[in-house]
Enzyme design. Structure first.
Site, PDB file in Angstrom:
ATOM      1  N   GLY A  93       0.834  -1.206   0.000  1.00  0.00           N
ATOM      2  CA  GLY A  93       0.000   0.000   0.000  1.00  0.00           C
ATOM      3  C   GLY A  93       0.866   1.252   0.000  1.00  0.00           C
ATOM      4  N   HIS A 223      -5.342  -5.972   6.462  1.00  0.00           N
ATOM      5  CA  HIS A 223      -6.381  -5.257   5.696  1.00  0.00           C
ATOM      6  C   HIS A 223      -7.514  -6.186   5.256  1.00  0.00           C
ATOM      7  CE1 HIS A 223      -4.297  -1.367   5.664  1.00  0.00           C
ATOM      8  NE2 HIS A 223      -3.259  -2.149   5.877  1.00  0.00           N
TER       9      HIS A 223
HETATM   10  C1  LIG Z   1      -4.045   4.241   5.727  1.00  0.00           C
HETATM   11  C2  LIG Z   1      -2.854   3.434   5.332  1.00  0.00           C
HETATM   12  N1  LIG Z   1      -2.132   3.824   4.271  1.00  0.00           N
HETATM   13  C3  LIG Z   1      -1.044   3.124   3.860  1.00  0.00           C
HETATM   14  C4  LIG Z   1      -0.653   1.987   4.507  1.00  0.00           C
HETATM   15  C5  LIG Z   1       0.552   1.224   4.031  1.00  0.00           C
HETATM   16  O1  LIG Z   1       0.210  -0.033   3.513  1.00  0.00           O
HETATM   17  P1  LIG Z   1       1.322  -1.200   3.440  1.00  0.00           P
HETATM   18  O2  LIG Z   1       1.499  -1.711   4.819  1.00  0.00           O
HETATM   19  O3  LIG Z   1       0.711  -2.214   2.517  1.00  0.00           O
HETATM   20  O4  LIG Z   1       2.564  -0.592   2.881  1.00  0.00           O
HETATM   21  C6  LIG Z   1      -1.353   1.547   5.629  1.00  0.00           C
HETATM   22  C7  LIG Z   1      -0.856   0.361   6.364  1.00  0.00           C
HETATM   23  O5  LIG Z   1      -1.320  -0.527   6.799  1.00  0.00           O
HETATM   24  C8  LIG Z   1      -2.487   2.279   6.047  1.00  0.00           C
HETATM   25  O6  LIG Z   1      -3.202   1.889   7.106  1.00  0.00           O
END
Ligand SMILES: Cc1ncc(COP(=O)(O)O)c(C=O)c1O
Length: 438
Positions: A93, A223
């Site tokens: 993400g 998620h």
């Molecule tokens: C709102 C939000 N944006 C971005 C991310 C980043 O995602 P990732 O952990 O897949 O890099 C997260 C993480 O969990 C998040 O909660």
């Protein structure tokens, strides 16, 4: 001869009972809850042997193990499910936010130091990509009602340099999207959505992402759906997705995806051409670079898991909403001095967790310790105010955002995972019932 998928399934069935991991996957939803030894995790993968079979099948039969046919199929099915013209899968993400902002900057011709409005409260890699792309985050204090940025304070921070509002709904719960849309239209600025915590949330019966020019998503195990690690950028403007893909694929100009990546003449049908003005012979489009990029591609096995996870999404959405409601009621019934954040009447929130707002820091501290001691996981609302952290404190004085500063002191969340059984829910209630502040 049975298909590879059938052979793997029957192999797994034959070893399932004797193998701990497979046994766990096979029985996850029926397993008896062991109150003494098992924790209530705040989230976790909701999957079964279908995902395991899909991983192994892709490993054994995939033509290209990275961003191949399965990733491409997942991108198309994801777009269809959530109503996008196009999507590109990346390895997290955070990477999705990074390439989405890079793509938007190029597509809209934003300049260095142009401004994007964002909440100071949340996950660091909502904000980091703005800085990494030389844009300026402009912070707005949060509204204590729903913990999203205070929409009434946005207008006073809009300047000639403001290009967008980056919204990251708190634990999946959107702010008033009608008010936000009116503001964006009035000032001719874009709404960008960090949808990592809010996949499937709706406003006025429409998917939240339909209010934004582009949205990102995370498939980390906490998620709504997971591919281990993984993320997605989606938009109804295909050029934005093509740009995001280019940034995630070394910055290359070639746009072959899935099995087209293996075509002799490529998707453009003129793979060998005079692609560079200074090179007067035919050269391969695969090695022409139109952006300064990264390598953020996922494995094809991740795409294969995603395809299976999408099929479970509607159930996950319903169970998260149901568990959020049940667990909220337990808190309201048994704990004095706390409030649970509720959704706006036009929202249908795909809850990431149950946000608990405590009247005092002491209640938060005691309640968190008590729940953790009883093996019920809790989490901060991530970073709280990012300006209180060493990497970001030089940007601005955190004390200008007093409500944001209360997040780490007064607020936490517990899970509403679709993996919770009735027994687990009963256990959560029994623990809450016995809480005492003294
Ligand atoms: C709102 C939000 N944006 C971005 C991310 C980043 O995602 P990732 O952990 O897949 O890099 C997260 C993480 O969990 C998040 O909660």
């Amino acid at each position: 001869m049975s298909s590879l998928n059938e052979q793997i399934t029957s192999f797994l069935e034959s070893v399932g009972e004797d193998n701990d991991i497979l046994h766990f996957l096979y029985n996850m939803n029926n397993k008896k809850f062991d109150r003494k030894n098992q924790s209530i995790y705040y989230s976790g993968p909701f999957w079964d042997n279908k995902e395991v079979v899909a991983i192994i099948e892709t490993l054994l039969s995939g033509k290209w193990l990275v961003s191949g046919e399965k990733v491409n199929k997942f991108e198309r099915q994801f777009s269809k499910k959530f109503g996008h013209s196009a999507s590109v899968m990346v390895n997290s993400g955070s990477s999705a936010n990074l390439v989405m902002i890079a793509a938007l900057k190029k597509y809209f011709d934003w300049h260095d130091d142009d401004e994007i409005i964002v909440s100071p409260v949340g996950f660091p890699t909502t904000i980091a990509p703005l800085l990494q792309n030389n844009l300026t985050p402009v912070f707005i204090d949060i509204d204590i009602k729903d913990l999203n940025f205070n929409l009434d304070e946005i207008e006073q921070k809009i300047t000639k340099k403001t290009k967008g509002i980056f919204v990251s709904p708190v634990l999946g719960n959107p702010p008033d999207m009608d008010q936000l849309t009116d503001l964006a239209k009035k000032h001719n600025i874009e709404i960008i959505l960090d949808n990592c915590d809010s996949l499937g949330s709706k406003w006025n019966d429409s998917d939240l992402s339909s209010y934004a020019v582009a949205s990102s998503c995370s498939f980390y195990p906490a998620h709504h759906i997971t591919t281990g690690e993984g993320g997605m950028v989606s938009s109804n403007i295909e050029e934005i997705v093509d740009l995001a893909r280019s940034f995630a694929w070394w910055g290359r100009d070639c746009y072959c995806v899935g099995s087209a990546n293996l075509l002799t003449n490529g998707t453009c049908k003129k793979r060998f051409d005079k692609w560079l003005p200074d090179v007067d012979i035919l050269i391969d489009h695969k090695y022409v670079f139109s952006n300064i990029g990264y390598n953020l591609k996922p494995l094809d096995m991740q795409g294969a898991i995603g395809i299976e996870q999408l099929l479970k999404f509607d159930d996950i959405h319903k169970m998260r909403r149901l568990n959020k409601r049940i667990i909220s009621e337990f808190f309201i019934k048994h704990i004095k001095g706390v409030r649970i954040v509720e959704e706006h009447k036009k929202a249908e929130t795909s809850w990431f967790g149950v946000p608990v707002v405590c009247d005092t820091p002491l209640i938060k501290e005691k309640l968190v310790k008590y729940l953790e001691d009883n093996k019920i996981q809790t989490r901060n609302y991530f970073a709280g105010n990012i300006l209180q952290h060493p990497a970001y404190s030089h940007l601005e004085d955190a004390s200008s955002y007093p409500i944001s500063n209360s997040v780490l002191r007064n607020i936490f969340f517990v899970g509403c995972s679709p993996t919770y059984s009735d027994e687990m829910l009963e256990y959560i209630e029994s623990v809450l019932k016995n809480f005492s502040l003294n």
